[in-house]
Design a protein around this motif. Structure first.
Motif, PDB file in Angstrom:
ATOM      1  N   ALA A  58      -0.628  19.574   6.647  1.00  0.00           N
ATOM      2  CA  ALA A  58      -1.466  20.512   5.897  1.00  0.00           C
ATOM      3  C   ALA A  58      -2.856  20.556   6.505  1.00  0.00           C
ATOM      4  CB  ALA A  58      -1.581  20.071   4.444  1.00  0.00           C
ATOM      5  N   GLU A  59      -3.537  21.666   6.283  1.00  0.00           N
ATOM      6  CA  GLU A  59      -4.921  21.770   6.742  1.00  0.00           C
ATOM      7  C   GLU A  59      -5.855  21.211   5.682  1.00  0.00           C
ATOM      8  OE1 GLU A  59      -8.166  25.039   8.262  1.00  0.00           O
ATOM      9  OE2 GLU A  59      -6.090  25.689   7.956  1.00  0.00           O
ATOM     10  N   VAL A  60      -6.711  20.310   6.095  1.00  0.00           N
ATOM     11  CA  VAL A  60      -7.696  19.735   5.170  1.00  0.00           C
ATOM     12  C   VAL A  60      -8.855  20.720   5.046  1.00  0.00           C
ATOM     13  CG1 VAL A  60      -9.294  17.817   4.777  1.00  0.00           C
ATOM     14  CG2 VAL A  60      -7.061  17.399   5.858  1.00  0.00           C
ATOM     15  N   MET A  61      -9.181  21.092   3.815  1.00  0.00           N
ATOM     16  CA  MET A  61     -10.268  22.053   3.603  1.00  0.00           C
ATOM     17  C   MET A  61     -11.585  21.347   3.282  1.00  0.00           C
ATOM     18  SD  MET A  61      -8.567  24.661   4.196  1.00  0.00           S
ATOM     19  CE  MET A  61      -9.663  26.004   3.809  1.00  0.00           C
ATOM     20  N   ALA A  62     -11.507  20.309   2.455  1.00  0.00           N
ATOM     21  CA  ALA A  62     -12.747  19.617   2.057  1.00  0.00           C
ATOM     22  C   ALA A  62     -12.415  18.257   1.469  1.00  0.00           C
ATOM     23  CB  ALA A  62     -13.507  20.455   1.026  1.00  0.00           C
ATOM     24  N   VAL A  63     -13.414  17.387   1.523  1.00  0.00           N
ATOM     25  CA  VAL A  63     -13.310  16.057   0.910  1.00  0.00           C
ATOM     26  C   VAL A  63     -14.257  16.029  -0.274  1.00  0.00           C
ATOM     27  CG1 VAL A  63     -13.738  13.586   1.302  1.00  0.00           C
ATOM     28  CG2 VAL A  63     -12.831  14.990   3.154  1.00  0.00           C
ATOM     29  N   LEU A  65       0.843  -1.205   0.000  1.00  0.00           N
ATOM     30  CA  LEU A  65       0.000   0.000   0.000  1.00  0.00           C
ATOM     31  C   LEU A  65       0.872   1.246   0.000  1.00  0.00           C
ATOM     32  CD1 LEU A  65      -2.421  -0.851   2.978  1.00  0.00           C
ATOM     33  CD2 LEU A  65      -2.823  -1.283   0.539  1.00  0.00           C
ATOM     34  N   ARG A  66       0.316   2.318  -0.510  1.00  0.00           N
ATOM     35  CA  ARG A  66       0.951   3.626  -0.297  1.00  0.00           C
ATOM     36  C   ARG A  66       0.060   4.362   0.704  1.00  0.00           C
ATOM     37  NH1 ARG A  66       1.472   8.719  -4.357  1.00  0.00           N
ATOM     38  NH2 ARG A  66       2.627  10.023  -2.890  1.00  0.00           N
ATOM     39  N   ILE A  67       0.570   4.553   1.922  1.00  0.00           N
ATOM     40  CA  ILE A  67      -0.244   5.200   2.961  1.00  0.00           C
ATOM     41  C   ILE A  67       0.253   6.634   3.149  1.00  0.00           C
ATOM     42  CG2 ILE A  67      -1.044   5.097   5.357  1.00  0.00           C
ATOM     43  CD1 ILE A  67      -0.363   2.121   5.384  1.00  0.00           C
ATOM     44  N   ILE A  68      -0.703   7.560   3.105  1.00  0.00           N
ATOM     45  CA  ILE A  68      -0.370   8.977   3.322  1.00  0.00           C
ATOM     46  C   ILE A  68      -1.219   9.493   4.479  1.00  0.00           C
ATOM     47  CG2 ILE A  68      -0.323  11.284   2.289  1.00  0.00           C
ATOM     48  CD1 ILE A  68      -0.374   9.874  -0.485  1.00  0.00           C
ATOM     49  N   VAL A  69      -0.555  10.006   5.520  1.00  0.00           N
ATOM     50  CA  VAL A  69      -1.260  10.572   6.681  1.00  0.00           C
ATOM     51  C   VAL A  69      -1.192  12.095   6.582  1.00  0.00           C
ATOM     52  CG1 VAL A  69      -1.244  10.787   9.203  1.00  0.00           C
ATOM     53  CG2 VAL A  69      -0.736   8.576   8.142  1.00  0.00           C
ATOM     54  N   VAL A  70      -2.334  12.750   6.789  1.00  0.00           N
ATOM     55  CA  VAL A  70      -2.389  14.220   6.715  1.00  0.00           C
ATOM     56  C   VAL A  70      -2.861  14.771   8.056  1.00  0.00           C
ATOM     57  CG1 VAL A  70      -3.359  16.216   5.489  1.00  0.00           C
ATOM     58  CG2 VAL A  70      -3.100  14.015   4.286  1.00  0.00           C
ATOM     59  N   ASP A  71      -2.155  15.750   8.565  1.00  0.00           N
ATOM     60  CA  ASP A  71      -2.617  16.438   9.784  1.00  0.00           C
ATOM     61  C   ASP A  71      -2.101  17.873   9.752  1.00  0.00           C
ATOM     62  OD1 ASP A  71      -3.699  15.208  12.760  1.00  0.00           O
ATOM     63  OD2 ASP A  71      -2.900  17.248  12.728  1.00  0.00           O
ATOM     64  N   GLY A  72      -2.868  18.759  10.373  1.00  0.00           N
ATOM     65  CA  GLY A  72      -2.458  20.164  10.430  1.00  0.00           C
ATOM     66  C   GLY A  72      -1.276  20.371  11.369  1.00  0.00           C
ATOM     67  N   LYS A  73      -1.048  19.430  12.284  1.00  0.00           N
ATOM     68  CA  LYS A  73       0.016  19.587  13.278  1.00  0.00           C
ATOM     69  C   LYS A  73       1.185  18.662  12.949  1.00  0.00           C
ATOM     70  CE  LYS A  73      -2.713  18.476  16.646  1.00  0.00           C
ATOM     71  NZ  LYS A  73      -3.694  18.357  17.715  1.00  0.00           N
ATOM     72  N   SER A  74       2.370  19.054  13.369  1.00  0.00           N
ATOM     73  CA  SER A  74       3.547  18.224  13.099  1.00  0.00           C
ATOM     74  C   SER A  74       3.681  17.094  14.108  1.00  0.00           C
ATOM     75  CB  SER A  74       4.813  19.089  13.140  1.00  0.00           C
ATOM     76  OG  SER A  74       4.945  19.647  14.432  1.00  0.00           O
ATOM     77  N   HIS A  75       3.002  17.236  15.257  1.00  0.00           N
ATOM     78  CA  HIS A  75       3.162  16.267  16.348  1.00  0.00           C
ATOM     79  C   HIS A  75       1.803  15.689  16.768  1.00  0.00           C
ATOM     80  CE1 HIS A  75       7.069  18.111  16.623  1.00  0.00           C
ATOM     81  NE2 HIS A  75       7.431  17.277  17.569  1.00  0.00           N
ATOM     82  N   GLN A  97     -12.812  11.690  -5.684  1.00  0.00           N
ATOM     83  CA  GLN A  97     -11.832  11.063  -4.781  1.00  0.00           C
ATOM     84  C   GLN A  97     -10.597  11.946  -4.574  1.00  0.00           C
ATOM     85  OE1 GLN A  97     -13.202   6.444  -5.490  1.00  0.00           O
ATOM     86  NE2 GLN A  97     -11.038   6.915  -5.576  1.00  0.00           N
ATOM     87  N   HIS A  98     -10.892  13.201  -4.208  1.00  0.00           N
ATOM     88  CA  HIS A  98      -9.824  14.178  -3.950  1.00  0.00           C
ATOM     89  C   HIS A  98     -10.005  14.828  -2.588  1.00  0.00           C
ATOM     90  CE1 HIS A  98      -8.807  14.084  -8.242  1.00  0.00           C
ATOM     91  NE2 HIS A  98      -7.637  14.563  -7.840  1.00  0.00           N
ATOM     92  N   ILE A  99      -8.866  15.208  -1.992  1.00  0.00           N
ATOM     93  CA  ILE A  99      -8.882  15.978  -0.744  1.00  0.00           C
ATOM     94  C   ILE A  99      -8.335  17.363  -1.067  1.00  0.00           C
ATOM     95  CG2 ILE A  99      -8.030  16.116   1.645  1.00  0.00           C
ATOM     96  CD1 ILE A  99      -9.631  13.546   1.011  1.00  0.00           C
ATOM     97  N   GLN A 100      -9.081  18.386  -0.701  1.00  0.00           N
ATOM     98  CA  GLN A 100      -8.593  19.753  -0.890  1.00  0.00           C
ATOM     99  C   GLN A 100      -7.773  20.160   0.328  1.00  0.00           C
ATOM    100  OE1 GLN A 100      -8.693  21.402  -3.556  1.00  0.00           O
ATOM    101  NE2 GLN A 100     -10.252  20.227  -4.706  1.00  0.00           N
ATOM    102  N   LEU A 101      -6.513  20.561   0.079  1.00  0.00           N
ATOM    103  CA  LEU A 101      -5.631  20.991   1.172  1.00  0.00           C
ATOM    104  C   LEU A 101      -5.350  22.480   1.048  1.00  0.00           C
ATOM    105  CD1 LEU A 101      -2.987  18.091   1.051  1.00  0.00           C
ATOM    106  CD2 LEU A 101      -5.011  18.260   2.523  1.00  0.00           C
ATOM    107  N   LYS A 102      -5.144  23.148   2.184  1.00  0.00           N
ATOM    108  CA  LYS A 102      -4.846  24.576   2.152  1.00  0.00           C
ATOM    109  C   LYS A 102      -3.426  24.792   1.625  1.00  0.00           C
ATOM    110  CE  LYS A 102      -5.135  28.694   4.974  1.00  0.00           C
ATOM    111  NZ  LYS A 102      -5.183  29.235   6.307  1.00  0.00           N
ATOM    112  N   ASP A 103      -3.279  25.647   0.633  1.00  0.00           N
ATOM    113  CA  ASP A 103      -1.971  26.038   0.074  1.00  0.00           C
ATOM    114  C   ASP A 103      -1.150  24.857  -0.445  1.00  0.00           C
ATOM    115  OD1 ASP A 103      -2.595  28.617   0.857  1.00  0.00           O
ATOM    116  OD2 ASP A 103      -1.611  28.386   2.804  1.00  0.00           O
ATOM    117  N   GLN A 104      -1.791  23.757  -0.769  1.00  0.00           N
ATOM    118  CA  GLN A 104      -1.065  22.605  -1.319  1.00  0.00           C
ATOM    119  C   GLN A 104      -1.925  21.971  -2.412  1.00  0.00           C
ATOM    120  OE1 GLN A 104       1.234  19.989   0.942  1.00  0.00           O
ATOM    121  NE2 GLN A 104       1.244  21.220   2.788  1.00  0.00           N
ATOM    122  N   PRO A 105      -1.285  21.228  -3.326  1.00  0.00           N
ATOM    123  CA  PRO A 105      -2.093  20.593  -4.371  1.00  0.00           C
ATOM    124  C   PRO A 105      -3.083  19.585  -3.781  1.00  0.00           C
ATOM    125  CG  PRO A 105       0.277  20.288  -4.762  1.00  0.00           C
ATOM    126  CD  PRO A 105       0.142  20.932  -3.424  1.00  0.00           C
TER     127      PRO A 105
END
Ligand SMILES: Cc1cc2nc3c(=O)[nH]c(=O)nc-3n(C[C@H](O)[C@H](O)[C@H](O)COP(=O)(O)OP(=O)(O)OC[C@H]3O[C@@H](n4cnc5c(N)ncnc54)[C@H](O)[C@@H]3O)c2cc1C
Length: 393
Positions: free
Chosen positions: A78-83, A33-43, A88-96
């Motif tokens: 990154a901050e998640v803006m919308a699903v 699998l390719r797993i990608i975790v997204v969170d607004g915080k680094s920790h 099947q896309h996630i909109q991220l703030k200031d990122q593709p």
């Protein structure tokens, strides 16, 4: 976990109790699998210890990128803006935008702050950065014997006000809630809580809150309680991303899920933790770390099962106990049945303090262990209802 360019992409939104447990269990997938975790915080921060952070105490955290990298998991801060489910896309703030084959939605909760004036005149416990900025103000108030009012009749308000009392005995403290709290506990616990609040000198004011003003809380009875600082602990609601993404939610903004913790009509989207409106035998699970970790682990296993062509399992959960700290050297433990109803067994003082501390330490240690070793350590009680019982109901 090995990945190939053709490996299915699983995106996990949120790297707290639910998201990290989902990640740990996904790593058991037989297929690459390719797993990608997204969170607004680094920790990863221990949300269940935010009241300790508020009083300036150090609490352990986990740096997400290096931890996840060790198991071949990518981390995007990154901050998640919308699903967008259709594309099947996630909109991220200031990122593709990020595309996925499978999605785990674990964006958790935020303080509700629904009382009139709460957003303008009160603070709530949201995250480490925000609460740690308040510590100097609280220390300064303690030096002037200032007055802090804590709103709410739940466990968070209780843990917060007792932590403040234990750390800063000079503060004047008032707990404001609709009715005498703690009724949902055995008499032994109620008496212990009563005694503890009295010993700390915490004043209690009962009544329905009408509004929060610049320096006072107004009750429907006409009572006015002046404060230097007001902390609103009256409840949580799910992350607003579900609503902005126009997904079906309950009244607290939690996503409606089926028995597999999956979005109805979207077989590749699963939800875990405070973000999910999870129904076990007709009861919606309460927002808690105690329910977020099992849901996360279950979702991770179910996504892996789906990808590996195995049968999904329905989620099951039973409560066990409610552990509540009352400062660093006092606590109560109310043992409960699988439906969260109090049993006669309870603990106070020394044992309850150690139980609570052990639980807090174990949550972070278990997640780290599972992520680093790939070995399962975490299990949870089932609801223990048999199909015969269900038929009788
Ligand atoms: C002071 C306090 C004490 C508590 N004590 C207890 C306790 O003793 N026992 C218990 O069981 N529960 C307790 N809770 C409740 C518990 O902390 C939560 O229920 C639990 O954290 C839920 O876990 P979660 O993984 O679902 O979501 P959360 O912990 O809320 O995590 C959500 C994650 O998603 C990220 N995120 C959210 N929105 C976005 C976005 N738009 N973009 C990018 N990232 C985003 C956040 O940064 C966070 O990392 C307490 C809560 C508080 C505030």
């Amino acid at each position: 976990m090995k990945t190939t360019s053709s490996a299915p992409v699983v995106v996990i939104l949120g790297a707290s109790y639910a998201g990290l447990m989902a990640c740990a269990r996904l790593l058991h997938s037989q297929r690459a699998l390719r797993i990608i975790v997204v969170d607004g915080k680094s920790h990863f921060e221990q949300k269940i210890r935010l009241h300790e952070s508020l009083t300036g105490q150090r609490t352990a955290s986990l740096a997400l990128a290096p931890l996840l990298r060790r198991r071949g998991v990518e981390f995007i801060q990154a901050e998640v803006m919308a699903v967008e489910l259709a594309s099947q896309h996630i909109q991220l703030k200031d990122q593709p935008a990020l595309s996925y084959d499978y999605l785990v939605y674990a964006l958790g909760s935020v303080p509700h702050q629904q009382l009139s004036g709460s957003k303008q005149y009160a603070i709530s416990l949201h995250n480490y950065k925000q609460v740690s900025r308040l510590t100097p103000q609280i220390k300064a108030l303690a030096q002037q014997s200032g007055h802090i009012v804590v709103l709410g009749g739940g466990l968070t308000s209780l843990e917060t006000i007792t932590e403040l009392a234990a750390s800063f005995p000079q503060l004047k403290l008032t707990l404001v809630c609709r009715q005498p709290t703690f009724a949902n506990n055995t008499m032994a616990i109620q008496q212990h809580l009563d005694k503890t609040l009295n010993n700390y000198g915490i004043h209690r004011q009962y009544g329905q809150i009408q509004a929060i003003q610049a320096k006072a809380v107004l009750l429907h009875t006409g009572a006015k309680i002046d404060f230097n600082l007001c902390i609103d602990c009256t409840g949580m609601k799910a992350s607003p991303v579900a609503l902005t993404s126009q997904l079906a939610t309950d009244e607290l903004g939690r996503l409606l899920v089926d028995g597999y913790l999956r979005l109805p009509n979207h077989n590749n989207v699963f939800v875990a933790g405070d973000a999910a409106s999870t129904n076990i035998h007709g009861e919606i699970l309460r927002m808690s770390c105690a329910t977020a970790m099992p849901m996360g682990a279950h979702v991770g296993a179910n996504v892996a099962a789906l990808i590996n062509g195995q049968a999904l399992r329905e989620f099951d959960f039973g409560y066990f106990a409610r552990f509540t700290s009352l400062g660093r050297h006092n606590a109560v433990t109310q043992f409960v049945d699988r439906s969260d109803r109090p049993l006669t067994q309870s603990a106070t003082g020394y044992w309850a303090t150690h139980y609570k501390e052990w639980i807090c330490k174990m949550t972070i240690a278990i997640m780290k262990w599972e992520l680093l070793t790939g070995l399962k350590l975490y299990y949870w009680p089932s609801s223990q209802r048999t199909s015969e019982q269900e038929q009788l109901e």
